[in-house]
Design an enzyme around this catalytic site. Structure first.
Site, short mmCIF file in Angstrom:
data_model
loop_
_atom_site.label_atom_id
_atom_site.label_comp_id
_atom_site.label_asym_id
_atom_site.label_seq_id
_atom_site.Cartn_x
_atom_site.Cartn_y
_atom_site.Cartn_z
N ARG A 282 0.82 -1.20 0.00
CA ARG A 282 0.00 0.00 0.00
C ARG A 282 0.86 1.26 0.00
O ARG A 282 0.46 2.30 -0.52
CB ARG A 282 -0.95 -0.01 1.20
CG ARG A 282 -2.02 1.06 1.16
CD ARG A 282 -3.07 0.83 2.21
NE ARG A 282 -3.93 -0.29 1.85
CZ ARG A 282 -4.64 -1.00 2.71
NH1 ARG A 282 -4.57 -0.73 4.00
NH2 ARG A 282 -5.40 -1.99 2.29
N GLY A 283 2.05 1.16 0.59
CA GLY A 283 2.94 2.32 0.62
C GLY A 283 3.35 2.75 -0.78
O GLY A 283 3.27 3.93 -1.13
#
Length: 344
Positions: A282-283
């Site tokens: 997700r980063g």
């Protein structure tokens, strides 16, 4: 109508303003968490941002702000009969983008919606009374002191944020309605930490502090005092600057789908996340989406390394694992990692 302090008149707080503009350009980023001292303009900036956005088209009379182009056939209650029939288009109205406050003491019924007791008692029918999530659809849901929010409300927000829909199964009512909004939370980290599950749902995290520069503090007080004494005149003074920002957001939205990302930039984003040890992917996804939105705001055709550097702290600082051997703050750790990836 309530007069709102102009967005362009906010002194400093550049990272917060950039994060809010990014969320306005690309709502799929996942919202903004603003942590910092009390009285630093957090709620002021959120409400000011909404006034910059163009009015949105809704089906007339719809309690869920249905989009005439996509949502009108999915509406829960037919928008009180205002939908088009026999191939006709529905009636369309244009309304301001909603900014809905979620109070800490709100009940779950108030948030998700519940049985309309008045209609149940007077007409003997089971009808749904929409809650705050319905009002916030296609707008902003703002939670002040989000770190003090009760766990049962956090569970609701996690479900809705993941699906974009609010599902209500209670009191003989079965309702599913769209609830897509930009979640904006603010709070003072000294008063408690967020649950990791909720923290991870915010796309961007911003840290703001009380200005320490004397000239900046004086200018903040001067502008706020001028606004309090004559709000209409102060807003008129900054109307042109606000209009420029509003036009910038509209242009960036149009440009966003055509912003390209090279393999070299993608490699830099992944390398940065690997060095920092962020969980999951997700980063990287948030980092790229945010950099693309910033590139659109800059009028660029593709994402550059400079865009990644600008958005890396806000995209990643809340995704770092705690390192017991490193007492440096998350921002410092990100700056060190960026030096390793991009150079000084």
């Amino acid at each position: 109508m309530r007069v709102v302090f102009p967005f362009s008149a906010i002194v400093g707080q550049d990272e917060m303003k950039q994060a809010l503009l990014v969320a306005a350009v690309s709502p799929t980023i996942g919202g903004v968490l603003v942590l910092g001292d009390r009285g630093t303009g957090k709620s002021t900036a959120v409400r000011a941002l909404a006034t910059l956005l163009p009015k949105m088209a809704v089906v007339t009379g719809c309690r869920y702000s249905s989009d005439p182009a996509t949502d009108e056939k999915k509406c829960v209650d037919g928008c009180n009969g205002h939908h088009g029939t026999n191939g006709q288009k529905p009636e369309v109205s244009y309304v301001p983008v909603p900014v809905v406050d979620l109070p800490l003491g709100a009940t779950e019924d108030r948030v998700v919606g519940a049985l309309d007791l008045e209609r149940a008692l007077t007409q003997g029918v089971k009808a749904f009374e929409p809650g705050l999530l319905a009002r916030a659809n296609r707008g902003f849901l703002y939670i002040d002191e989000v770190n003090l929010l009760e766990d049962h409300l956090i569970d609701v927000l996690l479900d809705v944020a993941a699906s974009g829909e609010n599902v209500v199964e209670r009191e003989g009512i079965s309702i599913r309605h769209p609830a897509r909004f930009v979640l904006v939370g603010s709070g003072n980290p000294e008063e408690g930490e967020l649950r990791p599950q909720l923290l991870d749902r915010f796309g961007l995290s911003v840290e703001i502090k009380t200005p320490t520069d004397l000239a900046a503090r004086i200018e903040v007080v001067r502008r706020r005092d001028a606004f309090d004494r004559d709000p209409e005149a102060f807003v008129a003074q900054w109307a042109e600057e606000d209009a420029k920002i509003g036009a910038l957001i509209v242009a960036a939205r149009d440009r966003l789908p055509n912003i390209s990302v090279s393999d070299a930039v993608l490699e830099q984003a992944s390398k940065l996340c690997m060095i920092l040890g962020t969980d999951g992917l997700r980063g990287e996804l948030t980092l790229l989406r945010t950099a693309r939105a910033v590139a659109a705001l800059d009028g660029a055709d593709e994402v550059q390394s400079a865009h990644l550097r600008r958005v890396a702290p806000s995209s990643l600082r809340h995704r770092l694992r705690r390192n017991v051997l490193d007492d440096a703050g998350s921002t410092v750790r990100i700056e060190r990692a960026m030096e390793e990836v991009f150079g000084k």
